[in-house]
Design a protein around this motif. Structure first.
Motif, PDB file in Angstrom:
ATOM      1  N   LEU A 155       6.135  49.303 -18.865  1.00 61.90           N
ATOM      2  CA  LEU A 155       6.595  48.797 -17.386  1.00 61.90           C
ATOM      3  C   LEU A 155       5.383  48.642 -16.373  1.00 61.90           C
ATOM      4  N   VAL A 156       4.668  50.028 -16.595  1.00 61.84           N
ATOM      5  CA  VAL A 156       3.481  49.896 -15.630  1.00 61.84           C
ATOM      6  C   VAL A 156       2.355  48.617 -15.933  1.00 61.84           C
ATOM      7  N   GLY A 157       2.454  48.304 -17.214  1.00 61.84           N
ATOM      8  CA  GLY A 157       1.521  47.185 -17.674  1.00 61.84           C
ATOM      9  C   GLY A 157       1.914  46.088 -17.227  1.00 61.84           C
ATOM     10  N   PHE A 158       3.323  45.882 -16.908  1.00 68.66           N
ATOM     11  CA  PHE A 158       3.875  44.633 -16.316  1.00 68.66           C
ATOM     12  C   PHE A 158       3.437  44.613 -14.919  1.00 68.66           C
ATOM     13  N   ILE A 159       3.837  45.579 -14.312  1.00 70.21           N
ATOM     14  CA  ILE A 159       3.415  45.689 -12.879  1.00 70.21           C
ATOM     15  C   ILE A 159       2.036  45.424 -12.693  1.00 70.21           C
ATOM     16  N   PHE A 160       1.110  45.874 -13.399  1.00 76.87           N
ATOM     17  CA  PHE A 160      -0.321  45.744 -13.536  1.00 76.87           C
ATOM     18  C   PHE A 160      -0.622  44.350 -13.449  1.00 76.87           C
ATOM     19  N   MET A 161       0.021  43.622 -14.616  1.00 80.07           N
ATOM     20  CA  MET A 161      -0.254  42.153 -14.603  1.00 80.07           C
ATOM     21  C   MET A 161       0.203  41.186 -13.628  1.00 80.07           C
ATOM     22  N   MET A 162       1.353  41.747 -13.024  1.00 78.86           N
ATOM     23  CA  MET A 162       1.891  41.089 -11.703  1.00 78.86           C
ATOM     24  C   MET A 162       0.989  41.054 -10.535  1.00 78.86           C
ATOM     25  N   SER A 163       0.452  42.195 -10.535  1.00 83.06           N
ATOM     26  CA  SER A 163      -0.663  42.608  -9.542  1.00 83.06           C
ATOM     27  C   SER A 163      -2.058  41.801  -9.312  1.00 83.06           C
ATOM     28  N   LEU A 164      -2.204  41.553 -10.674  1.00 82.10           N
ATOM     29  CA  LEU A 164      -3.309  40.519 -10.763  1.00 82.10           C
ATOM     30  C   LEU A 164      -3.446  39.265 -10.103  1.00 82.10           C
ATOM     31  N   PRO A 165      -4.475  38.724  -9.521  1.00 81.57           N
ATOM     32  CA  PRO A 165      -4.569  37.366  -8.700  1.00 81.57           C
ATOM     33  C   PRO A 165      -3.714  36.533  -9.488  1.00 81.57           C
ATOM     34  N   ARG A 166      -3.259  35.576  -9.144  1.00 79.21           N
ATOM     35  CA  ARG A 166      -2.277  34.781  -9.796  1.00 79.21           C
ATOM     36  C   ARG A 166      -2.897  33.937 -10.917  1.00 79.21           C
ATOM     37  N   MET A 208      -3.450  36.385 -13.837  1.00 80.40           N
ATOM     38  CA  MET A 208      -1.976  36.521 -14.445  1.00 80.40           C
ATOM     39  C   MET A 208      -1.512  35.456 -15.373  1.00 80.40           C
ATOM     40  N   MET A 209      -1.788  34.200 -14.695  1.00 76.59           N
ATOM     41  CA  MET A 209      -1.188  33.038 -15.448  1.00 76.59           C
ATOM     42  C   MET A 209      -1.754  32.996 -16.835  1.00 76.59           C
ATOM     43  N   ARG A 210      -3.188  33.388 -17.035  1.00 73.36           N
ATOM     44  CA  ARG A 210      -3.723  33.243 -18.352  1.00 73.36           C
ATOM     45  C   ARG A 210      -2.985  34.270 -19.248  1.00 73.36           C
ATOM     46  N   LEU A 211      -2.711  35.389 -18.769  1.00 72.45           N
ATOM     47  CA  LEU A 211      -1.726  36.079 -19.828  1.00 72.45           C
ATOM     48  C   LEU A 211      -0.479  35.687 -19.748  1.00 72.45           C
ATOM     49  N   MET A 212      -0.052  34.592 -19.120  1.00 67.35           N
ATOM     50  CA  MET A 212       1.331  34.063 -19.480  1.00 67.35           C
ATOM     51  C   MET A 212       1.323  32.979 -19.948  1.00 67.35           C
ATOM     52  N   GLY A 213       0.445  32.503 -20.755  1.00 68.19           N
ATOM     53  CA  GLY A 213       0.425  31.289 -21.367  1.00 68.19           C
ATOM     54  C   GLY A 213      -0.636  30.418 -21.314  1.00 68.19           C
ATOM     55  N   LYS A 214      -1.463  30.625 -20.180  1.00 69.97           N
ATOM     56  CA  LYS A 214      -2.269  29.335 -19.998  1.00 69.97           C
ATOM     57  C   LYS A 214      -3.734  29.711 -20.918  1.00 69.97           C
ATOM     58  N   SER A 215      -3.833  30.992 -21.307  1.00 73.22           N
ATOM     59  CA  SER A 215      -4.862  31.299 -22.334  1.00 73.22           C
ATOM     60  C   SER A 215      -4.205  31.833 -23.451  1.00 73.22           C
ATOM     61  N   MET A 216      -4.263  30.971 -24.650  1.00 72.58           N
ATOM     62  CA  MET A 216      -3.380  31.308 -25.667  1.00 72.58           C
ATOM     63  C   MET A 216      -4.006  32.709 -26.315  1.00 72.58           C
ATOM     64  N   LEU A 217      -5.373  32.726 -26.320  1.00 67.32           N
ATOM     65  CA  LEU A 217      -6.054  33.832 -27.009  1.00 67.32           C
ATOM     66  C   LEU A 217      -5.475  35.440 -26.055  1.00 67.32           C
ATOM     67  N   GLU A 218      -5.684  35.185 -24.850  1.00 71.03           N
ATOM     68  CA  GLU A 218      -5.265  36.293 -23.885  1.00 71.03           C
ATOM     69  C   GLU A 218      -3.854  36.633 -23.974  1.00 71.03           C
ATOM     70  N   THR A 219      -2.962  35.546 -24.173  1.00 66.21           N
ATOM     71  CA  THR A 219      -1.436  35.957 -24.166  1.00 66.21           C
ATOM     72  C   THR A 219      -1.289  36.589 -25.550  1.00 66.21           C
ATOM     73  N   MET A 220      -1.809  36.164 -26.683  1.00 64.12           N
ATOM     74  CA  MET A 220      -1.611  36.556 -27.908  1.00 64.12           C
ATOM     75  C   MET A 220      -2.088  38.195 -28.035  1.00 64.12           C
ATOM     76  N   LEU A 221      -3.219  38.396 -27.321  1.00 63.75           N
ATOM     77  CA  LEU A 221      -3.678  39.663 -27.617  1.00 63.75           C
ATOM     78  C   LEU A 221      -2.524  40.661 -26.652  1.00 63.75           C
ATOM     79  N   TRP A 222      -2.197  40.085 -25.578  1.00 61.97           N
ATOM     80  CA  TRP A 222      -1.330  40.866 -24.706  1.00 61.97           C
ATOM     81  C   TRP A 222      -0.172  41.057 -25.518  1.00 61.97           C
ATOM     82  N   LEU A 223       0.498  40.111 -26.205  1.00 67.80           N
ATOM     83  CA  LEU A 223       1.963  40.388 -26.742  1.00 67.80           C
ATOM     84  C   LEU A 223       1.554  41.125 -27.925  1.00 67.80           C
TER      85      LEU A 223
END
Lengths: 369, 507
Positions: free
Chosen positions: A244-255, A258-273
């Motif tokens: 949960l906290v990780g999600f909040i952290f991600m949402m608090s990042l500059p937009r 954050m979008m990089r972790l939400m699919g804009k950057s494959m590598l970063e999204t993969m690492l996160w998932l």
């Protein structure tokens, strides 16, 4: 007049003494080791405090035994955390020094006070270790004091390295208050980022407690099962909260980050998932370990969490690069590799590793007389 | 000029000293003490001497608690502190020596691990292995000194590195070996004095006096050898540094003095301790010995740092972070426009300038407190402005002032405002004071920028004339700010000093 100028010091005129990949690789590797030691230390300090309270200082209770058992490691863990911290501090200064020095100056006193505080925590552990038996007021409060100090230090370190990647914040702090009594508190990422780390430390410490249960399983089954159960709780609950906290952290990042972790950057999204997925997977695996301490469940769970930590260290670095994209990238500094000095380091390093192996082996082989 | 300056009220150099001096003392003990444990542990074991062995064991506990915790952590503290106080220099050093530091880190790691294994190994390891561990410890500890020493001495004598950036000669620079030997001797001294400290807390009288006798062997010959080694160290310094050191910066002279007296005081106390059999007296003496040891390190480290002035890395970077190579371009562009850290509020210009150019060495009213100094001397704002432009010529070895006249005046206004708010009464103007406040800032009679030869033979009237028109001799010289009466007093004073043919008024 409010100063909100963007002031960014320039990179040192002396070139990088090695290729970026080598410096970066060593930075991440040593940071990983430092974080693992830190997790055990910080989580351990709080667990020790908890056990002290729960046992009401009865040395024979399970909690009381665990208190002493874990306490014995804390001085050495402090030494390891500090020593393993010096190396990434060295490499981060090579690559990002112009930013890190500046953010450190912004919080001058807080940063400076880190090492006197560590000294206090460190001596507290030794004091507790050398003065066992009998409850005194000082022994009641020292575990709390040490645990609070380490928690505070984790906050300062997190705060500083977070600030270092946001020059638009540190220049304002410095021009308004050059006395070094400011922290980067207005930033929405500050607290989620720090909590994410701290909660993770407790979870990792839980795995350590489970290992303590597994290793001496045969000697005292009941006590061992206590440790397995307790360790599991320390792992599972914080891990769930941390998602949960990780999600909040991600949402608090500059937009844009954050979008990089939400699919804009494959590598970063993969690492996160992958990181999150493996941590979740580790929960049932470690649950199984509580009933089957000697099975492969605990090693498997440990490996899963280990991979999560690696993924998070990488992800953390990528987020830093994303923050710095507009003003500093690692292809900017010139490189003038000192191969001779690098060779000297690696030769020493190999000899050092060999000596460390010898030391540890000798120590373990020796038996109490 | 690239980094902001942290505003520590009492002065940044003091903060450095606060961390460095105790650290360096303990760090030298960490090396010498390791050797001590190794040698007397081995001896106690081979001669089957349980009293000695138990001493070594209790010493090792103290040793571990002091060096592993305090020593190691203040070492990390130096990292934190220099990054805060001299970020530009730290950055330059890191980019030059990171692989040396990384090498040192490996040794540090081995050292820490060996110390832990040694300490916990008393009941776990057999005698031979246990001894091996402490020897390994000592090797690693001395090795890390040998590495760090290259970086510290580089800052003092950077040699040709400034032009060729060649790393090995920079590391093995001209003061590397004298300093290494000097510090190794200090390690032995520290081993001796800390053995006295632990011994003072032993109840066995005969054991205690044995240790005190041994401590003599570690301290007295090493202190004796420090003298020629120190001389060798000193002679390896470049001429310009020697001038600063010998050239009448009074504070440096007193540090030198301090160094000698602490060495002598230490020797006397060590001998006294050996002669006293009383335990309580031993304890008191050992306390004094440690204090004097701190003073020894304090004056040595201060001396070394001061001898490096105005540089933080000799011939490459000044203490305020300005690169020697940049001085011309900054002069052309103006100081304020070359500075990164400044307020948009124009009324803060003086403060911003002061912070960037001066505050790394001066506080306002703490260490090297400039406002305090100005208030005590009763300098006017105008006079101060004249002086600020010329700080580069002062004996105190300051970097050249690279700002414009206007910028110098802004700094002067800022300092003078702070000085006025201190409400100090200026010292009364004795002739010696007039000298110190004017010519003595940049001249001595016989040391640096000497005046004796030029002024000798002049009458009091000629001297007065020279003083009153001194600013016409060179742009470097400010005009004389005293009254005609002051000039007369100064002239008679000078005439008397010169005809006395004594060492010099700077004393």
């Amino acid at each position: 007049m409010i100063d909100s100028l963007l002031i960014i010091p320039t990179f040192d005129p002396i070139p990088l003494p090695a290729p970026v990949w080598l410096l970066k690789g060593l930075l991440l590797l040593t940071l990983l080791l430092h974080l693992i030691a830190m997790n055990l230390l910080l989580g351990g300090a709080w667990t020790v405090f908890w056990c002290a309270i729960r046992s009401k200082y009865q040395p024979t209770s399970h909690n009381g035994r665990l208190f002493r058992e874990m306490l014995a490691y804390l001085p050495t863990l402090t030494a390891m955390t500090v020593t393993l911290g010096v190396a990434p501090l060295l490499f981060v200064q090579v690559l990002y020094g112009h930013l890190v020095y500046t953010s450190s100056i912004a919080m001058g006193w807080f940063w400076w006070l880190v090492f006197p505080l560590v000294i206090i925590a460190y001596y507290s552990f030794y004091y507790l270790k050398f003065h066992q038996g009998g409850e005194t007021a000082i022994k009641r409060w020292l575990p709390l004091l040490a645990a609070l100090i380490l928690l505070w230090i984790s906050f300062i370190l997190s705060n500083n390295f977070n600030l270092a990647q946001q020059p638009e914040r540190f220049s304002k702090i410095i021009l308004e208050d050059p006395s070094g009594w400011s922290l980067n508190l207005g930033d929405p990422t500050t607290f989620p980022r720090w909590l994410h780390m701290v909660i993770g430390a407790i979870a990792v410490c839980g795995i350590w407690v489970m290992w303590l249960g597994r290793i001496e399983h045969k000697k005292d089954v009941e006590y061992a099962m206590f440790k397995m159960e307790f360790g599991y709780k320390l792992f599972a609950l914080p891990t769930m909260i941390n998602i949960l906290v990780g999600f909040i952290f991600m949402m608090s990042l500059p937009r844009n980050i954050m979008m990089r972790l939400m699919g804009k950057s494959m590598l970063e999204t993969m690492l996160w998932l992958v990181g999150m997925g493996l941590a979740i997977w580790a929960i049932p695996v470690l649950k199984r370990a509580t009933t089957e301490p000697q099975s492969s469940a605990l090693p498997l769970g440990t490996i899963l969490v280990g991979i999560t930590i690696c993924a998070m260290v990488l992800l953390r670095d990528m987020v830093r690069s994303a923050y710095q994209e507009g003003f500093y990238t690692l292809d900017m500094p010139k490189v003038d590799t000192m191969w001779g000095a690098i060779a000297m380091f690696f030769v020493t390093f190999v000899i050092g590793l060999w000596l460390l192996r010898w030391l540890v082996q000798t120590y373990l082989k020796g038996s109490k007389t | 000029m690239n980094f902001p300056v942290w505003d520590v009220g009492f002065g940044l150099p003091l903060l450095i000293a606060l961390v460095t001096i105790p650290h360096v003392m303990v760090a030298h003990f960490a090396i010498g003490g390791g050797l001590f444990l190794a040698i007397y542990g081995a001896r106690a074991r081979s001669t089957n001497d349980p009293a000695m062995l138990s001493f070594v064991r209790s010493h090792s506990r103290f040793f571990m608690l002091l060096t592993l915790v305090f020593g190691a952590l203040t070492g990390v503290g130096i990292w934190f502190t220099i990054g805060l106080v001299s970020p530009a220099a730290t950055s330059a050093l890191i980019h030059t020596f990171v692989w040396f530091w990384a090498t040192e880190w490996v040794m540090f790691f081995v050292e820490i691990a060996a110390a832990i294994v040694y300490y916990y190994g008393w009941d776990r390891l057999d005698a031979t292995t246990h001894q091996r561990v402490i020897w390994l410890y000592f090797g690693a500890a001395w090795g890390s000194l040998a590495v760090i020493n290259g970086i510290i001495t580089f800052m003092l004598t950077s040699g040709t590195w400034v032009t060729d950036h060649n790393i090995w000669p920079a590391f093995f620079n001209v003061t590397y070996f004298p300093s290494l030997i000097f510090r190794t001797l200090l390690c032995l001294v520290m081993a001796g004095i800390f053995a006295i400290l632990t011994a003072a807390f032993q109840n066995d009288d005969s054991l205690r006096s044995r240790i005190n006798r041994i401590a003599i062997l570690w301290t007295i010959p090493s202190i004796g050898l420090l003298v020629p080694t120190g001389y060798w160290y000193f002679s390896a310094l470049p001429q310009s540094t020697k001038l600063i050191v010998s050239g009448g910066w009074t504070a440096l002279k007193s540090a030198q003095h301090n160094l000698f007296t602490s060495a002598i005081g230490l020797s006397i106390l060590v001998v006294l301790t050996m002669l006293t059999k009383n335990r309580n007296l031993n304890r008191v003496l050992s306390g004094f010995i440690i204090l004097i040891g701190l003073n020894l390190f304090g004056s040595f480290e201060w001396y070394r740092e001061a001898a490096r002035k105005p540089y933080v890395i000799s011939n490459y970077m000044y203490s305020n972070g300005m690169l020697v190579n940049d001085t011309t371009s900054i002069k052309e562009a103006g100081l304020f426009s070359s500075m990164l850290w400044k307020h948009s509020d124009q009324t803060m210009k003086g403060e911003d300038l002061f912070r960037a150019a001066c505050q790394s060495c001066h506080s306002l009213s703490g260490y090297n407190g400039i406002a305090k100094m100005v208030a005590e001397r009763g300098w006017t704002e105008e006079q101060l402005g004249q002086l600020v432009q010329r700080t580069g010529y002062f004996r105190g070895a300051m970097p050249p002032f690279v700002g414009t006249v206007e910028e110098a005046n802004l700094i002067a206004t800022y300092i003078a405002t702070k000085a006025n708010s201190l409400n100090a009464t200026p010292e009364s103007l004795t002739p010696k004071r007039i000298w110190d406040n004017n010519c003595g800032l940049c001249h001595t009679l016989d040391g640096s920028r000497p005046l004796r030869a030029t002024l000798s033979g002049l009458s009091v009237a000629d001297l007065q004339e020279t003083i009153l028109t001194v600013d016409q001799l060179s742009d470097a010289i400010p005009k004389f700010f005293g009254s005609d009466v002051d000039a007369d007093k100064l002239a008679s004073y000078l005439e008397a000093q010169i005809s006395k043919r004594e060492e010099g008024v700077s004393k």
